[in-house]
Design a protein around this motif. Sequence first.
Motif, mmCIF file in Angstrom:
data_model
loop_
_atom_site.group_PDB
_atom_site.id
_atom_site.type_symbol
_atom_site.label_atom_id
_atom_site.label_comp_id
_atom_site.label_asym_id
_atom_site.label_seq_id
_atom_site.Cartn_x
_atom_site.Cartn_y
_atom_site.Cartn_z
ATOM 1 N N LEU A 17 0.436 7.174 -5.804
ATOM 2 C CA LEU A 17 -0.594 7.547 -5.191
ATOM 3 C C LEU A 17 -1.033 9.458 -5.428
ATOM 4 O O LEU A 17 -0.103 10.674 -6.062
ATOM 5 C CB LEU A 17 0.438 7.964 -3.825
ATOM 6 C CG LEU A 17 -0.863 8.402 -2.854
ATOM 7 C CD1 LEU A 17 -1.864 8.347 -2.175
ATOM 8 C CD2 LEU A 17 0.888 9.588 -1.142
ATOM 9 N N ILE A 70 -2.198 12.819 -4.877
ATOM 10 C CA ILE A 70 -3.093 13.463 -4.253
ATOM 11 C C ILE A 70 -3.959 14.390 -4.837
ATOM 12 O O ILE A 70 -3.700 15.235 -5.365
ATOM 13 C CB ILE A 70 -1.927 14.689 -3.633
ATOM 14 C CG1 ILE A 70 -1.148 13.669 -2.302
ATOM 15 C CG2 ILE A 70 -1.941 15.575 -2.942
ATOM 16 C CD1 ILE A 70 -0.175 14.167 -2.003
ATOM 17 N N THR A 98 -6.473 14.926 1.639
ATOM 18 C CA THR A 98 -4.638 14.951 2.412
ATOM 19 C C THR A 98 -5.580 15.189 3.449
ATOM 20 O O THR A 98 -5.599 16.464 4.136
ATOM 21 C CB THR A 98 -3.735 16.387 2.397
ATOM 22 O OG1 THR A 98 -4.254 17.013 1.930
ATOM 23 C CG2 THR A 98 -2.662 15.578 1.445
ATOM 24 N N VAL A 129 1.350 6.896 2.311
ATOM 25 C CA VAL A 129 2.760 7.240 2.080
ATOM 26 C C VAL A 129 3.706 6.803 1.312
ATOM 27 O O VAL A 129 4.038 6.490 0.331
ATOM 28 C CB VAL A 129 2.812 8.842 1.747
ATOM 29 C CG1 VAL A 129 4.413 9.537 1.260
ATOM 30 C CG2 VAL A 129 1.570 10.550 1.367
ATOM 31 N N CYS A 184 3.744 3.759 -1.445
ATOM 32 C CA CYS A 184 3.551 4.183 -2.428
ATOM 33 C C CYS A 184 5.102 4.270 -3.056
ATOM 34 O O CYS A 184 5.658 4.356 -2.707
ATOM 35 C CB CYS A 184 2.915 5.251 -3.218
ATOM 36 S SG CYS A 184 1.152 4.809 -3.146
ATOM 37 N N LEU A 218 4.808 9.799 -6.152
ATOM 38 C CA LEU A 218 3.866 10.645 -5.286
ATOM 39 C C LEU A 218 3.428 11.388 -6.507
ATOM 40 O O LEU A 218 4.388 12.009 -7.264
ATOM 41 C CB LEU A 218 4.621 10.895 -3.894
ATOM 42 C CG LEU A 218 3.700 12.416 -3.111
ATOM 43 C CD1 LEU A 218 2.143 12.229 -3.015
ATOM 44 C CD2 LEU A 218 4.379 12.890 -2.596
ATOM 45 N N LEU A 253 2.331 18.446 -1.257
ATOM 46 C CA LEU A 253 4.016 17.807 -1.736
ATOM 47 C C LEU A 253 4.760 17.298 -1.099
ATOM 48 O O LEU A 253 5.689 16.781 -1.296
ATOM 49 C CB LEU A 253 3.828 17.844 -3.111
ATOM 50 C CG LEU A 253 3.152 18.171 -4.546
ATOM 51 C CD1 LEU A 253 4.340 18.489 -5.630
ATOM 52 C CD2 LEU A 253 2.994 16.801 -4.252
ATOM 53 N N ASN A 271 4.874 15.918 1.809
ATOM 54 C CA ASN A 271 4.448 14.418 2.312
ATOM 55 C C ASN A 271 5.391 13.448 1.348
ATOM 56 O O ASN A 271 5.360 12.348 1.989
ATOM 57 C CB ASN A 271 2.565 13.661 1.986
ATOM 58 C CG ASN A 271 2.351 14.481 2.815
ATOM 59 O OD1 ASN A 271 2.381 14.727 3.889
ATOM 60 N ND2 ASN A 271 1.370 15.417 2.487
ATOM 61 N N MET A 272 6.090 14.157 0.614
ATOM 62 C CA MET A 272 7.482 13.065 0.164
ATOM 63 C C MET A 272 8.104 12.877 1.348
ATOM 64 O O MET A 272 9.199 11.750 1.203
ATOM 65 C CB MET A 272 7.854 14.072 -0.797
ATOM 66 C CG MET A 272 9.128 15.082 -0.895
ATOM 67 S SD MET A 272 9.690 16.607 -2.045
ATOM 68 C CE MET A 272 10.101 17.524 -1.100
ATOM 69 N N LEU A 318 7.816 8.810 1.642
ATOM 70 C CA LEU A 318 8.247 8.176 0.615
ATOM 71 C C LEU A 318 9.053 7.052 1.021
ATOM 72 O O LEU A 318 10.129 7.098 2.165
ATOM 73 C CB LEU A 318 8.459 8.917 -0.133
ATOM 74 C CG LEU A 318 7.115 9.349 -0.893
ATOM 75 C CD1 LEU A 318 8.438 10.402 -2.308
ATOM 76 C CD2 LEU A 318 6.322 8.135 -1.577
ATOM 77 N N LEU A 320 8.684 11.860 -7.198
ATOM 78 C CA LEU A 320 7.708 12.875 -7.531
ATOM 79 C C LEU A 320 7.446 13.437 -8.697
ATOM 80 O O LEU A 320 8.489 14.219 -9.121
ATOM 81 C CB LEU A 320 8.286 13.552 -5.888
ATOM 82 C CG LEU A 320 7.618 14.983 -5.710
ATOM 83 C CD1 LEU A 320 6.404 14.269 -5.591
ATOM 84 C CD2 LEU A 320 8.320 15.801 -4.978
#
Length: 241
Positions: A163, A165, A195, A208, A211, A214, A222, A224-225, A228, A234
């Motif tokens: 992914l 971003i 986003t 997210v 995947c 990221l 970030l 949004n990790m 995951l 990451l």
Amino acid sequence: MNSVKNWSITMVTDRKEIPHCNINHRVPAILFSLGGFSGNHFHDFSDLVIPLYLTSREFDGEVQFLVTDYRPWWISKFRKLLEKLSKYEIINIYKQESVHCYSSMIVGLKCHDKELRIDPSKFPTGLSMKDFRDFLRSTYFLKRTEAIKSRDVEDRTIRPRLLIISRRNSRSFVNVGRISKTAKTLGYKAVVAETNLSTDLPGFVQTVNSCDILMGIHGAGLTNMVFLPDNALLIQIIPLG
């Protein structure tokens, strides 16, 4: 802190000084502010969501949230999380004319010195970031708990999802198409997403979670990790200058 309203706690010794209760509640309450840096996705989690989770989790939904510096768009963005933590209506306490009475109340939220972390040793129940991420998966019905393992990648029919971003304004990739194409030649299935967290957080977290890697430029996106699957990767791009 200028956007955070100050509240005072007053000790009353004379019963005559106690205001008459208009509304008596059978559950405890938590009073907190939506002021400060709310609206920034990183601070939404580090300053509000995680501390609120730590403060309210022990009540298993049997607690009511009293919010000051009320921001309707913030409530809307995180409504699923709030409804999971409390079974009761959220009260915008600043606009209340009635006197609400509770048997007990927590004023403020529990937090740690280090952002986006939970120290299990500081909680009787041993809450950790793993517990918090499991809570997120349960709330948003995220299906994947484990990322693709390296041995699975050897099977050419399985392609890990990357992914990327993308950002429109500052700190944006100028060659995202080329990055995506290169990733595909290396055996990844590249997904490029912006986003749009203010209007479709539930939809974006599904992307997210689907995947295995990221990648993005240093910034709040970030955060949004946390959505995951376990053992995902990451990649943070830090610009020079």
